[in-house]
Design an enzyme around this catalytic site. Structure first.
Site, PDB file in Angstrom:
ATOM      1  N   HIS A   1       2.967 105.217 123.867  1.00  0.00           N
ATOM      2  CA  HIS A   1       4.566 104.886 122.906  1.00  0.00           C
ATOM      3  C   HIS A   1       3.391 105.042 121.624  1.00  0.00           C
ATOM      4  CE1 HIS A   1       6.841 106.262 126.128  1.00  0.00           C
ATOM      5  NE2 HIS A   1       6.177 105.691 126.790  1.00  0.00           N
TER       6      HIS A   1
ATOM      7  N   SER B   1      -9.490  90.815 125.824  1.00  0.00           N
ATOM      8  CA  SER B   1     -10.768  91.526 125.669  1.00  0.00           C
ATOM      9  C   SER B   1     -11.496  91.611 126.953  1.00  0.00           C
ATOM     10  CB  SER B   1     -11.484  91.036 124.134  1.00  0.00           C
ATOM     11  OG  SER B   1     -12.584  91.806 124.148  1.00  0.00           O
TER      12      SER B   1
ATOM     13  N   ARG C   1      10.700 106.266 130.823  1.00  0.00           N
ATOM     14  CA  ARG C   1      10.184 105.017 131.232  1.00  0.00           C
ATOM     15  C   ARG C   1      11.029 104.314 132.348  1.00  0.00           C
ATOM     16  NH1 ARG C   1       5.353 107.166 130.996  1.00  0.00           N
ATOM     17  NH2 ARG C   1       4.527 107.063 129.362  1.00  0.00           N
TER      18      ARG C   1
HETATM   19  C1  LIG Z   1       7.628 110.485 133.338  1.00  0.00           C
HETATM   20  C2  LIG Z   1       6.603 111.266 132.118  1.00  0.00           C
HETATM   21  C3  LIG Z   1       4.866 112.075 132.085  1.00  0.00           C
HETATM   22  C4  LIG Z   1       4.032 111.825 131.404  1.00  0.00           C
HETATM   23  N1  LIG Z   1       2.666 113.084 132.413  1.00  0.00           N
HETATM   24  C5  LIG Z   1       2.034 112.676 131.006  1.00  0.00           C
HETATM   25  C6  LIG Z   1       0.264 114.065 131.227  1.00  0.00           C
HETATM   26  O1  LIG Z   1       0.917 114.053 132.325  1.00  0.00           O
HETATM   27  N2  LIG Z   1      -0.029 113.208 130.383  1.00  0.00           N
HETATM   28  C7  LIG Z   1       0.314 113.071 129.003  1.00  0.00           C
HETATM   29  O2  LIG Z   1      -1.342 113.378 128.049  1.00  0.00           O
HETATM   30  N3  LIG Z   1       1.133 112.380 128.196  1.00  0.00           N
HETATM   31  C8  LIG Z   1       1.432 112.578 129.739  1.00  0.00           C
HETATM   32  N4  LIG Z   1       3.230 111.513 129.093  1.00  0.00           N
HETATM   33  C9  LIG Z   1       3.303 110.687 127.933  1.00  0.00           C
HETATM   34  C10 LIG Z   1       4.152 111.824 126.753  1.00  0.00           C
HETATM   35  O3  LIG Z   1       3.613 113.144 126.652  1.00  0.00           O
HETATM   36  C11 LIG Z   1       3.952 111.241 125.788  1.00  0.00           C
HETATM   37  O4  LIG Z   1       2.793 111.014 124.764  1.00  0.00           O
HETATM   38  C12 LIG Z   1       4.842 109.673 126.059  1.00  0.00           C
HETATM   39  O5  LIG Z   1       5.482 109.680 126.777  1.00  0.00           O
HETATM   40  C13 LIG Z   1       4.490 108.717 124.211  1.00  0.00           C
HETATM   41  O6  LIG Z   1       6.413 109.939 124.396  1.00  0.00           O
HETATM   42  P1  LIG Z   1       6.379 109.979 122.571  1.00  0.00           P
HETATM   43  O7  LIG Z   1       5.099 110.720 121.895  1.00  0.00           O
HETATM   44  O8  LIG Z   1       7.438 110.892 122.718  1.00  0.00           O
HETATM   45  O9  LIG Z   1       6.629 108.774 122.027  1.00  0.00           O
HETATM   46  P2  LIG Z   1       6.092 107.624 120.841  1.00  0.00           P
HETATM   47  O10 LIG Z   1       4.184 108.178 120.611  1.00  0.00           O
HETATM   48  O11 LIG Z   1       6.491 106.602 120.677  1.00  0.00           O
HETATM   49  O12 LIG Z   1       6.820 108.663 119.755  1.00  0.00           O
HETATM   50  C14 LIG Z   1       8.058 108.520 119.681  1.00  0.00           C
HETATM   51  C15 LIG Z   1       8.800 109.897 118.131  1.00  0.00           C
HETATM   52  O13 LIG Z   1       7.555 110.512 117.403  1.00  0.00           O
HETATM   53  C16 LIG Z   1       7.513 110.857 117.154  1.00  0.00           C
HETATM   54  N5  LIG Z   1       6.385 111.276 116.823  1.00  0.00           N
HETATM   55  C17 LIG Z   1       5.092 110.068 117.410  1.00  0.00           C
HETATM   56  N6  LIG Z   1       3.991 110.916 117.179  1.00  0.00           N
HETATM   57  C18 LIG Z   1       4.333 112.081 116.187  1.00  0.00           C
HETATM   58  C19 LIG Z   1       3.739 113.119 115.288  1.00  0.00           C
HETATM   59  N7  LIG Z   1       2.424 112.426 115.887  1.00  0.00           N
HETATM   60  N8  LIG Z   1       3.504 113.727 115.261  1.00  0.00           N
HETATM   61  C20 LIG Z   1       5.265 114.455 115.583  1.00  0.00           C
HETATM   62  N9  LIG Z   1       5.864 113.701 115.555  1.00  0.00           N
HETATM   63  C21 LIG Z   1       5.775 112.506 116.156  1.00  0.00           C
HETATM   64  C22 LIG Z   1       8.347 111.697 118.230  1.00  0.00           C
HETATM   65  O14 LIG Z   1       9.248 112.841 118.248  1.00  0.00           O
HETATM   66  C23 LIG Z   1       8.824 111.245 119.075  1.00  0.00           C
HETATM   67  O15 LIG Z   1       9.403 111.717 120.225  1.00  0.00           O
HETATM   68  C24 LIG Z   1       4.381 110.902 130.007  1.00  0.00           C
HETATM   69  C25 LIG Z   1       5.391 110.293 129.535  1.00  0.00           C
HETATM   70  C26 LIG Z   1       6.237 110.775 130.820  1.00  0.00           C
HETATM   71  C27 LIG Z   1       7.603 109.690 130.128  1.00  0.00           C
END
Ligand SMILES: Cc1cc2nc3c(=O)[nH]c(=O)nc-3n(C[C@H](O)[C@H](O)[C@H](O)COP(=O)(O)OP(=O)(O)OC[C@H]3O[C@@H](n4cnc5c(N)ncnc54)[C@H](O)[C@@H]3O)c2cc1C
EC number: 2.1.1.148
Length: 249
Positions: A96, A106, A203
């Site tokens: 996140h 650390s 989550r």
């Molecule tokens: C049930 C579950 C299973 C998962 N399984 C996996 C898995 O198998 N493998 C894996 O690698 N991850 C997994 N994840 C992690 C998931 O892919 C996300 O990385 C994580 O939930 C963080 O979400 P987010 O990127 O929306 O949040 P944040 O990083 O907090 O971002 C919040 C929002 O900001 C925007 N944002 C942030 N960064 C960018 C960017 N670079 N470009 C464009 N928009 C952006 C998007 O709208 C994003 O939704 C899982 C997550 C969940 C909840």
């Protein structure tokens, strides 16, 4: 050339935990922060008294902002949590990125303590179905006992290996490679209500969620405690989040 003698201090005994802890250590977060930020667009600067004098209007405005996904007024606040949880939880947590700041203890600068995660009696152990469409069930007593015994033994062995390397003078940052992701770590995590809502939408599992998510139980345990702290600080925002399907604005 002199070298430091190996440490003669006895290693702490291995401890097991089935819980996670979340303390709210610092905050500046209230529903009026949302009203203040939102009303600048129509009313300019207002006093706190002016902002909060009509509770129904406040509630209605916050609900409107969440429903129509006007997210930025929910960013003018801050909550810092001290979280103690296994490393595998932090690995998921730090995905996140937006609106979060982290500082974790650390393994280079201090000796890691032997505190490891074991699933509690309530933790369902057996997965049935296929990815994306599976459920967890309790499992048998034999499965639980086998899991606990194998995990405990593995933790003890890996921590003994860590200690052996430290005693031989190997650097902490190298020796820690033997330690598993069930080791407890701790961190400060700072967020705002908007980033917290996004986190909670992904989550936690909740009957009011419009878009269901299937998080790992241990990160959900952290999320539930953060949510309880946040709900006390910002009750109107929390209620509107629930009323609108737990989708972050
Ligand atoms: C049930 C579950 C299973 C998962 N399984 C996996 C898995 O198998 N493998 C894996 O690698 N991850 C997994 N994840 C992690 C998931 O892919 C996300 O990385 C994580 O939930 C963080 O979400 P987010 O990127 O929306 O949040 P944040 O990083 O907090 O971002 C919040 C929002 O900001 C925007 N944002 C942030 N960064 C960018 C960017 N670079 N470009 C464009 N928009 C952006 C998007 O709208 C994003 O939704 C899982 C997550 C969940 C909840």
């Amino acid at each position: 050339m002199s070298t430091d003698p190996p440490s003669t201090e006895a290693a702490a005994p291995v401890r097991f935990r089935e819980d996670v802890t979340v303390d709210l250590v610092k905050h500046s977060a209230s529903d009026s922060d949302v009203l203040w930020a939102a009303r600048v667009s129509t009313a300019g600067e207002q006093s706190l008294e002016e902002l909060t004098k009509d509770p129904d209007r406040s509630k209605g405005l916050i609900n409107f902002l969440i429903r129509d996904r006007h997210g930025s007024p929910f960013e003018h606040n801050s909550m810092t949590f001290f979280i103690s949880a296994p490393i595998f939880v932090f690995r998921e947590f730090m995905r996140h990125r937006a609106g979060w700041s982290y500082n974790e203890e650390s393994g280079r600068y201090r000796e890691l303590q032997p505190v490891f995660y074991l699933p509690g009696a309530e933790r369902k152990l057996v997965q049935q179905g296929r990815p994306g469409k599976y459920e967890f069930v309790q499992g048998t007593d034999e499965q639980r006992q086998a899991a606990l015994a194998v995990m405990a033994e593995s933790y003890e062995r890996s921590y003994a290996a860590y200690q052996e390397m430290l005693a031989a003078g190997v650097a902490r940052e190298v020796a820690r490679a033997t330690l598993p992701v069930g080791l407890f770590s701790s961190m400060y995590a700072t967020c705002n209500a908007r980033s917290l809502m996004h986190f909670l939408g992904l989550r936690t599992q909740h009957e009011l969620a419009r878009i269901p998510s299937f998080p790992q139980r241990e990160i959900e345990m952290v999320g539930e405690q953060m949510e309880a702290h946040w709900a006390k600080l910002m009750p109107l925002t929390h209620a509107a989040f629930n009323a609108n399907g737990r989708v972050a604005p």
